[in-house]
Design an enzyme around this catalytic site. Structure first.
Site: not given
Ligand code: PAF
Length: 280
Positions: A34, A183
């Protein structure tokens, strides 16, 4: 960095921005992947907005919506340190107020692969991303190439619905052994993490085999499946070399193909992809 939770506060911030606004939509549980999107955004735009919203409409009834990691403080700290200007963290009721009933229905590029394995998933993704784009009104939106089908589906939505935002795809960030950052990697047990790079190794092997003259798509896919079954501990969902534009299965190679894979390691669903290119 300012943190806002309502559309009204977001819009007040947005109206004050004079230059290029870049946007990174996320579901939080932020990692280095990210942050590479945030860095690309910061390099190219005057202001960087990040959203964190675990979007219920893109999860199936038996998926991990409830247990999806929500490390709110750690995420805010990462954004602050990365130089994010605005962090938008709306609640579910802010994004889907009672009575909301309209969804975006994606077309053919959303039907196969993750679309088939997760019915309704891309409908939820398209709906939330269009809402976020309408709210943030960014000049550019940064998305990871790791979610190759999502990127393709969102580009198609933007083209079909005349979305003015430019979509920028950013390369997949990988662990040292090749495991794509996600994630969901934090769901892997220590034992499952060992060998979790097999998807990457399998695709890289296909690339090497293709370069060394094995040009039959079905053979390359079969070799991948064989490698994964030798490794053990995997339940393969799909492994397919597809056309990069249509995402339809390739039967013969042109200049390149996109290898899309999804498999479960224990209870964790991992996806990855690689562009397979012709020898120079
Ligand atoms: O890739 C994601 O994290 C999500 O699908 C997105 C694009 C933030 C929409 O919820």
């Amino acid at each position: 960095m300012i943190i806002v939770e309502s559309k009204a506060e977001l819009q007040r911030w947005r109206h004050k921005q004079a230059g290029l606004v870049g946007f990174v939509p996320t579901m939080g549980a932020l990692h280095v992947g990210h942050m590479s999107l945030v860095n690309a955004c910061r390099m190219e735009c005057h202001a960087t907005a990040v959203s964190i919203f675990v979007n219920p409409t893109q999860f199936g009834p038996h998926e991990d919506f409830n247990r999806y990691p929500r490390p709110i403080e750690a995420d805010a700290e990462l954004c602050e340190r990365a130089g994010v200007d605005l962090l938008y963290r709306p609640a579910v009721a802010e994004m889907y107020p009672p009575g909301s009933q309209t969804m975006v229905e994606p077309g053919a590029v959303a039907q196969r692969w993750c679309g088939a394995a997760r019915p309704g998933h891309f409908r939820g993704v398209c709906t939330i991303v269009l809402k976020l784009l309408n709210q943030v009104a960014p000049h550019r939106m940064y998305l990871g190439e790791k979610d190759a089908q999502q990127l393709r589906v969102l580009r198609q939505m933007a083209a079909d619905l005349d979305v003015a935002t430019e979509i920028v795809g950013c390369p997949t960030t990988r662990e040292e052994d090749g495991l794509a950052l996600s994630s969901r990697n934090r769901y892997l047990s220590v034992a499952e993490r060992v060998g979790a790079d097999a998807l990457f190794r399998g695709m890289r092997r296909a690339q090497q085999q293709y370069q060394s003259g094995i040009i039959d798509v079905a053979t390359l896919e079969k070799e991948f499946r064989t490698l994964l079954s030798y490794e053990g501990g995997w339940a393969l969902e799909y492994a397919a070399i597809v056309d990069e534009n249509t995402l339809e299965p390739l039967t013969v190679f042109g200049a390149s193909g996109l290898f899309l894979v999804a498999a479960r390691r224990g209870a964790t669903r991992l996806i990855d992809n690689m562009v397979i290119t012709r020898p120079q």
